[in-house]
Design a protein around this motif. Structure first.
Motif: not given
Length: 152
Positions: A74-76, A84-89, A127-134, A137-138
């Protein structure tokens, strides 16, 4: 599973050139220290580092500079990922803008901020494509870069 190898080499070279450009612009073009503006840039760079290490600490052993996905995990969604989705960026954007401005290297700040925007366009899509549907949704209710202030 690793993806995004095509742009990874470019990303490494880009960030290496950034560090060299910061130093080169200051010495070759004799950039001055801008007093309060330089201090503000230093504070911005320190905030960027704090955000970066908060994101890295939250990801723990999942953090790396490549796009590697372990299927089924599951995603963190804790730490800065609550906002945020991308705090490191966000930290990288702040860093590439602020670090050169600490000593007046405004050309480096502009050139690498624009270059980084192009790089992030490619990187985030991969990155978002690799992480996929889960992942989708998260993070459906979270902005990519700028946290929203919610009322109530």
């Amino acid at each position: 599973v690793e993806t995004g190898q095509g742009h990874y080499r470019f990303m490494v070279v880009f960030h290496t050139l950034f560090l060299l450009a910061c130093v080169a612009e200051v010495f070759v073009l004799h950039r001055p220290f801008w007093g309060a503006w330089s201090v503000a840039a230093l504070v911005g760079a320190l905030i960027a580092q704090g955000l970066r290490y908060w994101a890295i600490g939250t990801l723990g052993d999942r953090w790396n500079s490549r796009i590697i996905v372990v299927p089924g995990l599951a995603p963190v969604t804790g730490g800065p990922y609550r906002f945020l989705r991308h705090p490191n960026y966000v930290a990288v954007v702040l860093e590439l803008l602020c670090v050169p401005l600490i000593h007046g290297a405004w050309v480096t700040a502009v050139v690498f901020t624009v270059g980084n925007a192009i790089l992030l366009f490619v990187r985030i899509r991969a990155e978002e494509a690799a992480l996929g549907a889960m992942y989708s949704e998260a993070f459906a209710d979270r902005p990519r870069f700028i946290p929203e202030v919610r009322r109530g």
